[in-house]
Design a protein around this motif. Sequence first.
Motif, short mmCIF file in Angstrom:
data_model
loop_
_atom_site.label_atom_id
_atom_site.label_comp_id
_atom_site.label_asym_id
_atom_site.label_seq_id
_atom_site.Cartn_x
_atom_site.Cartn_y
_atom_site.Cartn_z
N UNK A 19 0.83 -1.21 0.00
CA UNK A 19 0.00 0.00 0.00
C UNK A 19 0.87 1.26 0.00
N UNK A 20 1.94 1.23 0.75
CA UNK A 20 2.85 2.38 0.76
C UNK A 20 3.47 2.57 -0.62
N UNK A 21 3.85 1.46 -1.26
CA UNK A 21 4.40 1.52 -2.62
C UNK A 21 3.35 2.08 -3.58
N UNK A 22 2.11 1.64 -3.41
CA UNK A 22 1.02 2.14 -4.25
C UNK A 22 0.87 3.65 -4.08
N UNK A 23 1.02 4.12 -2.85
CA UNK A 23 0.93 5.55 -2.59
C UNK A 23 2.02 6.32 -3.31
N UNK A 24 3.23 5.79 -3.30
CA UNK A 24 4.36 6.44 -3.99
C UNK A 24 4.08 6.52 -5.49
N UNK A 25 3.60 5.42 -6.06
CA UNK A 25 3.26 5.41 -7.49
C UNK A 25 2.19 6.45 -7.81
N UNK A 42 4.19 21.91 -20.93
CA UNK A 42 4.63 20.58 -20.50
C UNK A 42 3.58 19.56 -20.91
N UNK A 43 4.00 18.54 -21.65
CA UNK A 43 3.07 17.51 -22.12
C UNK A 43 3.01 16.34 -21.13
N UNK A 44 1.87 15.68 -21.12
CA UNK A 44 1.70 14.50 -20.28
C UNK A 44 2.63 13.40 -20.77
N UNK A 45 3.40 12.80 -19.87
CA UNK A 45 4.33 11.74 -20.23
C UNK A 45 3.63 10.39 -20.07
N UNK A 46 3.42 9.70 -21.21
CA UNK A 46 2.70 8.43 -21.17
C UNK A 46 3.41 7.37 -20.34
N UNK A 47 4.73 7.39 -20.34
CA UNK A 47 5.48 6.38 -19.58
C UNK A 47 5.35 6.62 -18.09
N UNK A 48 5.48 7.89 -17.68
CA UNK A 48 5.30 8.20 -16.26
C UNK A 48 3.85 7.98 -15.87
N UNK A 49 2.94 8.18 -16.83
CA UNK A 49 1.52 7.97 -16.57
C UNK A 49 1.19 6.54 -16.18
N UNK A 50 2.06 5.59 -16.57
CA UNK A 50 1.85 4.19 -16.20
C UNK A 50 1.97 3.97 -14.70
N UNK A 51 2.54 4.95 -13.99
CA UNK A 51 2.69 4.82 -12.54
C UNK A 51 1.34 4.62 -11.87
N UNK A 52 0.29 5.20 -12.46
CA UNK A 52 -1.05 5.02 -11.90
C UNK A 52 -1.49 3.57 -11.92
N UNK A 53 -1.19 2.88 -13.03
CA UNK A 53 -1.55 1.46 -13.13
C UNK A 53 -0.68 0.60 -12.23
N UNK A 54 0.60 0.94 -12.14
CA UNK A 54 1.48 0.21 -11.22
C UNK A 54 0.98 0.37 -9.78
N UNK A 55 0.52 1.58 -9.47
CA UNK A 55 -0.02 1.83 -8.14
C UNK A 55 -1.28 1.03 -7.88
N UNK A 56 -2.16 0.95 -8.90
CA UNK A 56 -3.39 0.16 -8.76
C UNK A 56 -3.05 -1.31 -8.52
N UNK A 57 -2.07 -1.82 -9.27
CA UNK A 57 -1.68 -3.22 -9.13
C UNK A 57 -1.13 -3.49 -7.73
N UNK A 177 -5.91 9.36 -3.59
CA UNK A 177 -5.54 7.95 -3.47
C UNK A 177 -4.16 7.80 -2.84
N UNK A 178 -3.26 8.71 -3.17
CA UNK A 178 -1.93 8.71 -2.56
C UNK A 178 -2.05 8.78 -1.04
N UNK A 179 -2.89 9.69 -0.56
CA UNK A 179 -3.09 9.84 0.89
C UNK A 179 -3.75 8.60 1.49
N UNK A 180 -4.77 8.09 0.81
CA UNK A 180 -5.50 6.92 1.32
C UNK A 180 -4.60 5.69 1.39
#
Length: 206
Positions: A19-25, A42-57, A177-180
């Motif tokens: 859960x802590x790792x998910x928060x960091x992501x 500044x454009x949205x970075x699709x690769x960094x954007x994957x952090x949201x899915x890694x966090x969900x996982x 979600x980061x806080x939760x």
Amino acid sequence: MVDSTEQLESLERWSHRLFILAGVFLLVAASNRGIAFFLENVAFNDWIGLAGLFGRLAALLGTGGLALQIEKRTVRLGKLNRTIASLAVVFTTGLLTLAILENVGVTTPIIAVFGIGTLVLSFVTFSLFGVSIIRTGAHSTLIGSLLLIVALLLLVVFIGQTVVPEGLIGTVIEGLLFVLYLTIGYRLQVEKVPSRRTESVADATP
């Protein structure tokens, strides 16, 4: 998530870290989305954007680790929780894989199926675990309540995208979600899991 009790106990021990790792992501994902939304150059970075899915996982795996204590109180409910969480992990992993392929130029229509499946199964997983924890007392009521809030936020971001700019609502929800996730991870870390207390008493008994 897995069948053997030993592996489930191992996943349970890792739950707070996941859960802590998910928060960091989610912090990384929220920062990426927020910077892209508020700064025009500044454009949205699709690769960094994957952090949201890694966090969900990571969060789903962490949630799955809570099933053992539920199963010790209500076997059927515990197994149902594990099954739903396992499906959510499978769909999220599939979505993450397809998203990575899409970033390198390989697109497939099936990503929409995995996207919807991931959303639905994630909502059901967090909701079911939240209700199960509150009902059985497998973990603190706070953890169950926070999981229900996580599920609610998933619905908010899904519905809210139709009326609020995606960048704005994405930043706010991912920030929440980061806080939760951090709160859940911290609460699990300080919580005395019943099985450990029971084992300690049993070990001390001559």
